[in-house]
Motif scaffolding. Structure first.
Motif, mmCIF file in Angstrom:
data_model
loop_
_atom_site.group_PDB
_atom_site.id
_atom_site.type_symbol
_atom_site.label_atom_id
_atom_site.label_comp_id
_atom_site.label_asym_id
_atom_site.label_seq_id
_atom_site.Cartn_x
_atom_site.Cartn_y
_atom_site.Cartn_z
ATOM 1 N N TRP A 253 -6.065 14.332 -10.394
ATOM 2 C CA TRP A 253 -5.876 13.595 -9.170
ATOM 3 C C TRP A 253 -5.416 14.846 -8.261
ATOM 4 O O TRP A 253 -4.885 15.602 -8.608
ATOM 5 C CB TRP A 253 -4.939 12.623 -9.011
ATOM 6 C CG TRP A 253 -5.692 11.299 -9.756
ATOM 7 C CD1 TRP A 253 -6.952 11.172 -10.250
ATOM 8 C CD2 TRP A 253 -5.143 10.149 -9.853
ATOM 9 N NE1 TRP A 253 -7.001 9.823 -10.938
ATOM 10 C CE2 TRP A 253 -5.772 9.058 -10.578
ATOM 11 C CE3 TRP A 253 -3.742 9.791 -9.630
ATOM 12 C CZ2 TRP A 253 -5.423 7.898 -11.167
ATOM 13 C CZ3 TRP A 253 -3.293 8.517 -10.115
ATOM 14 C CH2 TRP A 253 -4.145 7.468 -10.773
ATOM 15 N N ASN A 254 -5.728 14.703 -6.699
ATOM 16 C CA ASN A 254 -5.348 15.661 -5.881
ATOM 17 C C ASN A 254 -5.127 14.933 -4.447
ATOM 18 O O ASN A 254 -5.094 13.675 -4.290
ATOM 19 C CB ASN A 254 -6.395 16.742 -5.934
ATOM 20 C CG ASN A 254 -7.910 16.115 -5.756
ATOM 21 O OD1 ASN A 254 -7.917 15.223 -4.891
ATOM 22 N ND2 ASN A 254 -8.727 17.020 -6.251
ATOM 23 N N LEU B 129 0.668 -1.118 0.109
ATOM 24 C CA LEU B 129 0.003 0.067 -0.106
ATOM 25 C C LEU B 129 0.961 1.325 -0.107
ATOM 26 O O LEU B 129 0.732 2.291 -0.819
ATOM 27 C CB LEU B 129 -0.965 0.069 1.148
ATOM 28 C CG LEU B 129 -2.156 0.980 1.237
ATOM 29 C CD1 LEU B 129 -2.935 0.546 -0.198
ATOM 30 C CD2 LEU B 129 -3.217 0.598 2.490
ATOM 31 N N GLU B 130 1.825 1.276 0.855
ATOM 32 C CA GLU B 130 2.821 2.511 1.057
ATOM 33 C C GLU B 130 3.270 2.748 -0.245
ATOM 34 O O GLU B 130 3.529 3.907 -0.993
ATOM 35 C CB GLU B 130 3.821 2.398 2.062
ATOM 36 C CG GLU B 130 3.221 2.780 3.481
ATOM 37 C CD GLU B 130 2.283 4.245 3.648
ATOM 38 O OE1 GLU B 130 2.797 5.108 2.774
ATOM 39 O OE2 GLU B 130 1.143 4.326 3.944
ATOM 40 N N ALA C 99 2.826 6.063 -2.907
ATOM 41 C CA ALA C 99 4.011 6.566 -3.318
ATOM 42 C C ALA C 99 3.823 6.881 -4.938
ATOM 43 O O ALA C 99 4.440 7.824 -5.570
ATOM 44 C CB ALA C 99 5.323 6.200 -2.819
ATOM 45 N N LEU C 100 3.779 5.920 -5.551
ATOM 46 C CA LEU C 100 3.672 5.839 -7.124
ATOM 47 C C LEU C 100 2.453 6.841 -7.638
ATOM 48 O O LEU C 100 2.645 7.734 -8.318
ATOM 49 C CB LEU C 100 3.322 4.349 -7.513
ATOM 50 C CG LEU C 100 3.172 4.139 -9.036
ATOM 51 C CD1 LEU C 100 3.453 2.777 -9.580
ATOM 52 C CD2 LEU C 100 1.563 4.618 -9.607
ATOM 53 N N THR C 101 1.401 6.913 -6.954
ATOM 54 C CA THR C 101 0.336 7.847 -7.539
ATOM 55 C C THR C 101 0.602 9.065 -6.856
ATOM 56 O O THR C 101 0.084 10.219 -7.625
ATOM 57 C CB THR C 101 -0.992 7.283 -6.870
ATOM 58 O OG1 THR C 101 -0.994 7.224 -5.363
ATOM 59 C CG2 THR C 101 -1.483 5.892 -7.370
ATOM 60 N N ARG C 102 1.262 9.287 -5.864
ATOM 61 C CA ARG C 102 1.819 10.858 -5.514
ATOM 62 C C ARG C 102 2.613 11.264 -6.541
ATOM 63 O O ARG C 102 2.758 12.561 -6.826
ATOM 64 C CB ARG C 102 2.281 10.774 -4.119
ATOM 65 C CG ARG C 102 1.201 10.781 -3.155
ATOM 66 C CD ARG C 102 1.819 11.268 -1.519
ATOM 67 N NE ARG C 102 2.802 10.219 -1.244
ATOM 68 C CZ ARG C 102 2.453 9.116 -0.149
ATOM 69 N NH1 ARG C 102 1.218 8.919 0.000
ATOM 70 N NH2 ARG C 102 3.504 8.088 0.030
ATOM 71 N N PRO D 296 -6.206 9.542 -5.523
ATOM 72 C CA PRO D 296 -6.620 8.498 -5.024
ATOM 73 C C PRO D 296 -6.317 8.421 -3.628
ATOM 74 O O PRO D 296 -5.278 8.821 -3.028
ATOM 75 C CB PRO D 296 -6.306 7.366 -5.929
ATOM 76 C CG PRO D 296 -4.866 7.800 -6.386
ATOM 77 C CD PRO D 296 -5.279 9.291 -6.691
ATOM 78 N N SER D 297 -6.998 7.691 -3.153
ATOM 79 C CA SER D 297 -6.792 7.643 -1.170
ATOM 80 C C SER D 297 -6.390 6.463 -0.720
ATOM 81 O O SER D 297 -6.602 5.305 -1.412
ATOM 82 C CB SER D 297 -8.099 8.120 -0.470
ATOM 83 O OG SER D 297 -9.236 7.025 -0.747
ATOM 84 N N GLN D 298 -5.993 6.223 0.197
ATOM 85 C CA GLN D 298 -5.231 5.034 1.019
ATOM 86 C C GLN D 298 -6.599 4.069 1.206
ATOM 87 O O GLN D 298 -6.479 2.945 0.900
ATOM 88 C CB GLN D 298 -4.539 5.274 2.236
ATOM 89 C CG GLN D 298 -4.171 4.223 2.842
ATOM 90 C CD GLN D 298 -3.296 4.486 4.034
ATOM 91 O OE1 GLN D 298 -2.649 5.625 4.155
ATOM 92 N NE2 GLN D 298 -3.286 3.395 4.866
ATOM 93 N N THR D 299 -7.530 4.816 1.624
ATOM 94 C CA THR D 299 -8.888 4.202 1.951
ATOM 95 C C THR D 299 -9.536 3.503 0.647
ATOM 96 O O THR D 299 -9.589 2.175 0.901
ATOM 97 C CB THR D 299 -10.073 5.001 2.619
ATOM 98 O OG1 THR D 299 -9.545 5.698 3.730
ATOM 99 C CG2 THR D 299 -11.243 4.210 2.889
#
Length: 167
Positions: free
Chosen positions: A32-33, A10-11, A15-18, A37-40
């Motif tokens: 995206w912002n 998950l982390e 990091a990839l999406t950030r 996409p969120s961790q949830t």
């Protein structure tokens, strides 16, 4: 290799999406912002066995969600296939900026479309941001038909285009 994601990744997925968010914002694409996409969302995708990752040497290069859940926002859309057709929905396709342009998104979409065919789905549906010309060209080149606009107010004032391909 494309395989189901797990919670231990998950982390790295976040990091990839950030990194993708930063690259898009730098290019003036506010798709995206901090809300998405969120961790949830990713944890729910993992819990439902819908999140897949493309890996090489143990490093995640890309992600894709392959789901048969029809989001509420899609209800008013006139799809190519009947509204209640057995369709797959693609969400959160992302490739790390360091490896974009190497065919990873194509491999992930090939995987999703093959999954849909093997499991008796009649179409693949998705949406992408209207202000992201690269994504729109990508799906159109794959044979997806652009349909109606939808809006995600927490993401952007601009619309997202719905796409579908009949298998």
């Amino acid at each position: 290799m494309i395989e189901p994601a797990n919670s231990t990744q998950l982390e790295e997925i976040l990091a990839l999406t950030r990194a993708c968010v930063a690259k898009m914002i730098k290019a003036g694409i506010f798709q995206w912002n901090e809300h998405y996409p969120s961790q949830t969302a990713f944890q729910q995708d993992i819990d439902r066995d819908e999140l897949y990752v493309s890996t090489q040497s143990g490093k995640i290069l890309g992600t894709i969600v392959i789901s048969d859940l029809k989001d509420e926002v899609y209800k008013p859309v006139t799809w190519l296939t009947p509204a209640d057709a057995k369709s797959i929905y693609i969400h959160r396709l992302a490739v790390h900026p360091d490896v974009q342009g190497q065919g990873i998104a194509k491999q992930l979409m090939d995987f999703a479309e093959d999954y849909a065919r093997k499991n008796g789905y009649v179409s693949v549906r998705l949406d992408t941001f209207s202000q992201n010309p690269r994504n729109n060209r990508f799906y159109q080149k794959r044979g997806y038909k652009k349909l109606e606009e939808i809006f995600f107010p927490k993401q952007s004032k601009y619309p997202f285009y719905c796409y579908e391909i009949v298998l």
